[in-house]
Design a protein around this motif. Structure first.
Motif, mmCIF file in Angstrom:
data_model
loop_
_atom_site.group_PDB
_atom_site.id
_atom_site.type_symbol
_atom_site.label_atom_id
_atom_site.label_comp_id
_atom_site.label_asym_id
_atom_site.label_seq_id
_atom_site.Cartn_x
_atom_site.Cartn_y
_atom_site.Cartn_z
ATOM 1 N N THR A 151 2.338 -5.137 1.477
ATOM 2 C CA THR A 151 3.156 -5.105 0.262
ATOM 3 C C THR A 151 2.688 -3.959 -0.622
ATOM 4 O OG1 THR A 151 3.399 -7.505 0.317
ATOM 5 C CG2 THR A 151 3.832 -6.422 -1.791
ATOM 6 N N VAL A 152 3.618 -3.150 -1.081
ATOM 7 C CA VAL A 152 3.305 -2.122 -2.076
ATOM 8 C C VAL A 152 4.279 -2.275 -3.238
ATOM 9 C CG1 VAL A 152 2.250 -0.426 -0.535
ATOM 10 C CG2 VAL A 152 4.693 -0.364 -0.902
ATOM 11 N N ASN A 158 -1.074 -1.798 -4.581
ATOM 12 C CA ASN A 158 -1.073 -2.859 -3.582
ATOM 13 C C ASN A 158 -1.683 -4.085 -4.253
ATOM 14 O OD1 ASN A 158 -1.391 -4.671 -1.529
ATOM 15 N ND2 ASN A 158 -2.695 -3.387 -0.267
ATOM 16 N N ALA A 169 -1.959 -2.329 2.983
ATOM 17 C CA ALA A 169 -0.544 -1.996 3.139
ATOM 18 C C ALA A 169 -0.454 -0.588 3.696
ATOM 19 C CB ALA A 169 0.175 -2.090 1.798
#
Length: 182
Positions: free
Chosen positions: A129-130, A159, A165
């Motif tokens: 996930t960013v 992140n 990520a």
């Protein structure tokens, strides 16, 4: 993580050939512990065919107009939060300049992580996930398979998760009236 880079080209008769197959290690800096940049390919000018498949010359982290960069970026868990407390800032900045020439010239040092480039960037999240934050604080959360076309806007990456990520990025130099030519 190491990344395998396979490169094709042409032999003297114009036939397609594999010219290299090698592992590319990451560039890591003191300023951003855990951040990895696998600089895979780039040029400061438009590529020409036929080619021998050798790495073109390039000199700075971000490309000039007509140039391009291709990389895989890894953001460590909680990237975009506080810098290490014991960081020697002067040494860390010198380290970034040595390993990613010119990058600091695009960074807003008064607002860590914020930067504006004279590029158009195509990004795809490969895993994790960013969060992409724009200059007004607007944010969008991106997950594996999500893409971004970054049109020279002022932004930063974060992140927020507890796992790394990764993003693949392709960066093209572009004329940007708000960013001085380098």
């Amino acid at each position: 993580m190491n990344v395998r880079r396979v490169v094709t080209g042409h032999d003297a008769s114009g036939k397609s050939v594999f010219v290299s197959d090698e592992t590319v290690g990451p560039v890591e800096t003191m300023l951003m512990p855990g951040y990895q940049n696998h600089s895979l390919w780039g040029a400061d000018t438009t590529p020409q065919y036929p080619d021998d498949g050798s790495m073109p010359q390039w000199h700075s982290y971000f490309p000039p107009v007509g140039g391009f960069r291709f990389a895989i970026l890894t953001f460590p868990p909680l990237f975009g939060s506080e810098a290490p407390a014991d960081l020697d800032v002067e040494a860390a900045l010198a380290d970034v300049e040595e390993k990613m020439p010119g990058m600091l010239g695009y960074m807003d040092l008064s607002d860590p992580g914020m930067h504006t480039t004279d590029t158009i960037d195509f990004e795809v999240v490969l895993e994790g996930t960013v969060v992409l934050e724009l200059d007004d604080g607007a944010e969008v959360t991106l997950r594996a398979g999500d893409t971004v076309v970054q049109n020279g806007t002022r932004h930063r990456w974060k992140n927020p998760a507890d796992t790394p990520a990764r993003m693949a990025v392709f960066i093209c130099g572009a004329t940007h009236e708000r960013v001085p030519a380098r």
